[in-house]
Design a protein around this motif. Structure first.
Motif, PDB file in Angstrom:
ATOM      1  N   ALA A  72       7.561  81.363 -96.746  1.00  0.00           N
ATOM      2  CA  ALA A  72       7.597  81.361 -95.276  1.00  0.00           C
ATOM      3  C   ALA A  72       8.339  82.558 -94.718  1.00  0.00           C
ATOM      4  O   ALA A  72       8.293  82.795 -93.503  1.00  0.00           O
ATOM      5  CB  ALA A  72       8.254  80.071 -94.786  1.00  0.00           C
ATOM      6  N   PHE A  73       9.015  83.333 -95.574  1.00  0.00           N
ATOM      7  CA  PHE A  73       9.861  84.428 -95.100  1.00  0.00           C
ATOM      8  C   PHE A  73       9.455  85.783 -95.667  1.00  0.00           C
ATOM      9  O   PHE A  73      10.168  86.760 -95.483  1.00  0.00           O
ATOM     10  CB  PHE A  73      11.322  84.119 -95.441  1.00  0.00           C
ATOM     11  CG  PHE A  73      11.757  82.779 -94.944  1.00  0.00           C
ATOM     12  CD1 PHE A  73      12.116  82.599 -93.619  1.00  0.00           C
ATOM     13  CD2 PHE A  73      11.739  81.674 -95.784  1.00  0.00           C
ATOM     14  CE1 PHE A  73      12.479  81.354 -93.142  1.00  0.00           C
ATOM     15  CE2 PHE A  73      12.106  80.424 -95.311  1.00  0.00           C
ATOM     16  CZ  PHE A  73      12.472  80.258 -93.992  1.00  0.00           C
ATOM     17  N   GLY A  74       8.306  85.830 -96.353  1.00  0.00           N
ATOM     18  CA  GLY A  74       7.897  87.071 -96.993  1.00  0.00           C
ATOM     19  C   GLY A  74       6.483  87.497 -96.642  1.00  0.00           C
ATOM     20  O   GLY A  74       5.992  87.261 -95.538  1.00  0.00           O
ATOM     21  N   LEU A 128      17.793  85.644 -90.619  1.00  0.00           N
ATOM     22  CA  LEU A 128      16.413  85.729 -91.062  1.00  0.00           C
ATOM     23  C   LEU A 128      15.481  86.064 -89.902  1.00  0.00           C
ATOM     24  O   LEU A 128      15.687  85.607 -88.782  1.00  0.00           O
ATOM     25  CB  LEU A 128      15.974  84.398 -91.677  1.00  0.00           C
ATOM     26  CG  LEU A 128      16.726  83.916 -92.919  1.00  0.00           C
ATOM     27  CD1 LEU A 128      16.310  82.494 -93.245  1.00  0.00           C
ATOM     28  CD2 LEU A 128      16.469  84.841 -94.094  1.00  0.00           C
ATOM     29  N   GLU A 129      14.474  86.866 -90.188  1.00  0.00           N
ATOM     30  CA  GLU A 129      13.365  87.019 -89.251  1.00  0.00           C
ATOM     31  C   GLU A 129      12.421  85.844 -89.493  1.00  0.00           C
ATOM     32  O   GLU A 129      11.871  85.700 -90.588  1.00  0.00           O
ATOM     33  CB  GLU A 129      12.641  88.340 -89.491  1.00  0.00           C
ATOM     34  CG  GLU A 129      13.463  89.569 -89.138  1.00  0.00           C
ATOM     35  CD  GLU A 129      12.683  90.849 -89.371  1.00  0.00           C
ATOM     36  OE1 GLU A 129      12.544  91.636 -88.425  1.00  0.00           O
ATOM     37  OE2 GLU A 129      12.222  91.060 -90.508  1.00  0.00           O
ATOM     38  N   THR A 188      17.121  84.140-100.006  1.00  0.00           N
ATOM     39  CA  THR A 188      17.572  83.747-101.346  1.00  0.00           C
ATOM     40  C   THR A 188      19.090  83.769-101.429  1.00  0.00           C
ATOM     41  O   THR A 188      19.712  82.852-101.988  1.00  0.00           O
ATOM     42  CB  THR A 188      16.964  84.680-102.403  1.00  0.00           C
ATOM     43  OG1 THR A 188      15.535  84.614-102.323  1.00  0.00           O
ATOM     44  CG2 THR A 188      17.407  84.286-103.800  1.00  0.00           C
ATOM     45  N   ASP A 189      19.726  84.797-100.874  1.00  0.00           N
ATOM     46  CA  ASP A 189      21.181  84.916-100.937  1.00  0.00           C
ATOM     47  C   ASP A 189      21.885  83.793-100.191  1.00  0.00           C
ATOM     48  O   ASP A 189      22.868  83.227-100.676  1.00  0.00           O
ATOM     49  CB  ASP A 189      21.621  86.265-100.360  1.00  0.00           C
ATOM     50  CG  ASP A 189      21.252  87.441-101.253  1.00  0.00           C
ATOM     51  OD1 ASP A 189      20.928  87.203-102.431  1.00  0.00           O
ATOM     52  OD2 ASP A 189      21.275  88.590-100.757  1.00  0.00           O
ATOM     53  N   VAL A 190      21.402  83.457 -98.997  1.00  0.00           N
ATOM     54  CA  VAL A 190      22.089  82.430 -98.218  1.00  0.00           C
ATOM     55  C   VAL A 190      21.926  81.062 -98.853  1.00  0.00           C
ATOM     56  O   VAL A 190      22.857  80.246 -98.848  1.00  0.00           O
ATOM     57  CB  VAL A 190      21.609  82.435 -96.751  1.00  0.00           C
ATOM     58  CG1 VAL A 190      20.229  81.813 -96.594  1.00  0.00           C
ATOM     59  CG2 VAL A 190      22.608  81.697 -95.866  1.00  0.00           C
ATOM     60  N   VAL A 191      20.766  80.799 -99.443  1.00  0.00           N
ATOM     61  CA  VAL A 191      20.566  79.508-100.114  1.00  0.00           C
ATOM     62  C   VAL A 191      21.467  79.399-101.332  1.00  0.00           C
ATOM     63  O   VAL A 191      22.130  78.372-101.550  1.00  0.00           O
ATOM     64  CB  VAL A 191      19.085  79.342-100.511  1.00  0.00           C
ATOM     65  CG1 VAL A 191      18.902  78.149-101.442  1.00  0.00           C
ATOM     66  CG2 VAL A 191      18.220  79.165 -99.264  1.00  0.00           C
ATOM     67  N   ARG A 192      21.509  80.458-102.116  1.00  0.00           N
ATOM     68  CA  ARG A 192      22.354  80.426-103.312  1.00  0.00           C
ATOM     69  C   ARG A 192      23.832  80.274-102.941  1.00  0.00           C
ATOM     70  O   ARG A 192      24.557  79.489-103.557  1.00  0.00           O
ATOM     71  CB  ARG A 192      22.137  81.699-104.135  1.00  0.00           C
ATOM     72  CG  ARG A 192      22.903  81.701-105.455  1.00  0.00           C
ATOM     73  CD  ARG A 192      22.660  82.970-106.248  1.00  0.00           C
ATOM     74  NE  ARG A 192      21.330  82.994-106.835  1.00  0.00           N
ATOM     75  CZ  ARG A 192      20.357  83.807-106.458  1.00  0.00           C
ATOM     76  NH1 ARG A 192      20.560  84.670-105.463  1.00  0.00           N
ATOM     77  NH2 ARG A 192      19.188  83.788-107.066  1.00  0.00           N
ATOM     78  N   VAL A 207      13.229  88.119 -97.603  1.00  0.00           N
ATOM     79  CA  VAL A 207      13.266  87.221 -98.762  1.00  0.00           C
ATOM     80  C   VAL A 207      14.615  87.307 -99.459  1.00  0.00           C
ATOM     81  O   VAL A 207      15.187  86.295 -99.879  1.00  0.00           O
ATOM     82  CB  VAL A 207      12.116  87.562 -99.734  1.00  0.00           C
ATOM     83  CG1 VAL A 207      12.349  86.924-101.103  1.00  0.00           C
ATOM     84  CG2 VAL A 207      10.785  87.104 -99.161  1.00  0.00           C
ATOM     85  N   GLY A 208      15.150  88.525 -99.574  1.00  0.00           N
ATOM     86  CA  GLY A 208      16.465  88.687-100.195  1.00  0.00           C
ATOM     87  C   GLY A 208      17.552  87.964 -99.434  1.00  0.00           C
ATOM     88  O   GLY A 208      18.416  87.304-100.040  1.00  0.00           O
ATOM     89  N   ARG A 209      17.526  88.054 -98.108  1.00  0.00           N
ATOM     90  CA  ARG A 209      18.538  87.347 -97.304  1.00  0.00           C
ATOM     91  C   ARG A 209      18.397  85.838 -97.454  1.00  0.00           C
ATOM     92  O   ARG A 209      19.398  85.117 -97.557  1.00  0.00           O
ATOM     93  CB  ARG A 209      18.416  87.757 -95.835  1.00  0.00           C
ATOM     94  CG  ARG A 209      18.942  89.143 -95.521  1.00  0.00           C
ATOM     95  CD  ARG A 209      19.090  89.376 -94.024  1.00  0.00           C
ATOM     96  NE  ARG A 209      17.812  89.341 -93.330  1.00  0.00           N
ATOM     97  CZ  ARG A 209      17.036  90.408 -93.141  1.00  0.00           C
ATOM     98  NH1 ARG A 209      17.404  91.596 -93.631  1.00  0.00           N
ATOM     99  NH2 ARG A 209      15.895  90.315 -92.478  1.00  0.00           N
TER     100      ARG A 209
END
Length: 457
Positions: free
Chosen positions: A258-260, A185-186, A201-205, A197-199
């Motif tokens: 916080a990431f978008g 993540l940045e 969401t993917d890592v959390v899921r 945001v995609g990264r």
């Protein structure tokens, strides 16, 4: 005979109508709406105005969403209707910048609206500053910086530890995901918010799908005080997997900002990065975290070494802030706890957006001699209150303003008072079922843990 019978029935109906008590008709309400220096506003004044004005500050609307059409005057719609019936005037600015971290504009626009109200409607006998979420910061700063305007302050689910604390917690969450789960993540100076945001969401899921991922996700969330409880209609789950799943829901739907684009806009506004973790001791944060028991259980079930992962967090590269940006958030996001008027705050015990630990941080700034009363509701969710709970909180503040001392805040008494209000005031929005549901007042004693990232940490 038929006509005499009809006359008799008519007379009987009138007579019985005199005996049966009727609900008082709501007083007419004058509606004012327009724009002040580019900021839309809405003001409602009932004919039976009691002289009290509530100036409402809304929470932060994300840039990832459309601007709301309706200007909110309270947290719950039925709270609004009740207050108007009781003679309160309500006012709110939508601010020149509606979405994002717009506290700078909010402070000016709310003050302009208060001046406009005094000129147009008349000087209020009493003005209460009120707000929810980030709007609680706005309301608090208004009261701190304009002591002659306000008689009292009331906040719901507020980020009262401050803006730096809020954004630092988001950084800590992402830092732990990068270090322990390879999220890439940045964290600051984001160049591609959509991909970031995609990264996230993917890592959390993905982390919720196996015990090892669950343990590390639990640790990352504990550093930001994100609870393993989300469903406001059910008690907190007991299984580790269930609790971490709900932490992931908080992450994907609430902490993702916080990431978008909201993070990007904040840095543009502040003139740089206002967040940091240089010098932060994550062992110390976890030791005091409210979710530490969940982390320890998750690591034990996964067979992982918690101490080893904490050592990885200690050794990974850190993020330094831009001093000017830190100063911006201090100016437009840091309540000092020096409000010269009585303050009442209310929070759910399990809030993953603005954890209840914010209340402890604020109380510590106010100090033991401050005129502060804090109420807690035993429920999960961000700003998930019944109108009856909000009304009871306002009554508590009003009694303090009228009598010069705080009334009892015994939860059983508060719940009894709230429970006597009409059924339409006993509902909450169920975010899981996406519907309003009936519930019961849930005031409770609660001692929040320390907020993980208050200054100077």
């Amino acid at each position: 005979m038929a006509r005499r019978g009809l006359v008799f029935l008519a007379l009987l109906t009138i007579f019985l109508g005199l005996l049966v008590p009727r609900a008082a008709a709501a007083a007419p309400v004058t509606r004012y709406e327009g724009s002040l220096e580019g900021a839309r506003y809405l003001v409602l004044v009932p004919e039976n105005w009691n002289g009290t004005l509530m100036l409402w500050s809304h929470g932060m609307y994300s840039l990832a969403e459309a601007e709301p059409e309706r200007i909110a005057l309270t947290s719950q719609p039925t709270t609004e209707s009740y207050l108007l019936e009781q003679g309160y005037a309500l006012a709110a600015s939508q601010y020149r910048t509606v979405r994002g971290w717009s506290i700078e504009e909010a402070l000016t626009d709310q003050t302009r609206l208060h001046d406009w109200f005094s000129r147009t409607v008349g000087p209020p006998r009493r003005t209460i500053a009120a707000g929810e979420s980030i709007g609680a910061i706005t309301a608090t700063l208004l009261a701190e910086r304009n002591p002659r305007r306000f008689a009292g302050l009331m906040t719901f689910c507020g980020n009262l530890a401050g803006g730096a604390a809020h954004w630092n917690s988001g950084l800590d969450l992402g830092y732990a995901l990068n270090t322990l789960l390879g999220a890439r993540l940045e964290l600051v100076r984001i160049t591609d918010p959509a991909a970031n945001v995609g990264r996230f969401t993917d890592v959390v899921r993905a982390a919720t799908a196996n015990p090892q991922g669950q343990a590390r996700l639990a640790l990352a969330n504990a550093l930001a005080e994100i609870p393993g409880w989300f469903d406001a209609t059910r008690p907190r789950p007991q299984a580790v997997a269930d609790q971490v799943f709900w932490q992931g829901v908080w992450d994907r739907f609430y902490r993702v900002s916080a990431f978008g684009v909201d993070r990007v806009a904040l840095e543009q506004r502040a003139g740089g990065n206002p967040s940091w973790n240089v010098g932060v001791d994550y062992r110390r944060i976890l030791a005091k975290a409210g979710e530490r028991p969940l982390v320890e259980r998750a690591y034990a079930e996964a067979g992982l070494d918690l101490d080893a992962d904490l050592e990885r967090l200690a050794k990974a590269p850190r993020v330094a802030p831009d001093p000017a940006a830190v100063g911006y958030l201090a100016q437009f996001g840091l309540p000092l706890g020096r409000t010269p008027v009585p303050v009442l705050t209310m929070h759910t015990v399990a809030d993953g957006t603005a954890p209840a630990a914010h209340e402890r941080a604020y109380a510590e700034r106010v100090g033991p001699g401050g005129d502060l009363r804090q109420l807690f509701v035993n429920r999960a969710g961000h700003c998930v209150f019944t109108a009856s709970e909000e009304i009871t909180a306002l009554r508590t503040l009003e009694r303090r303003l009228d009598a010069g001392r705080w009334p009892s805040d015994v939860p059983a008494a508060l719940n009894s008072e709230a429970g006597k209000l009409a059924p339409e005031h006993q509902t909450i929005f169920d975010a899981v079922g996406e519907a309003r549901v009936t519930t019961t007042p849930a005031f409770a004693r609660h001692s929040p843990p320390p907020y993980p990232r208050v200054l100077p940490f």
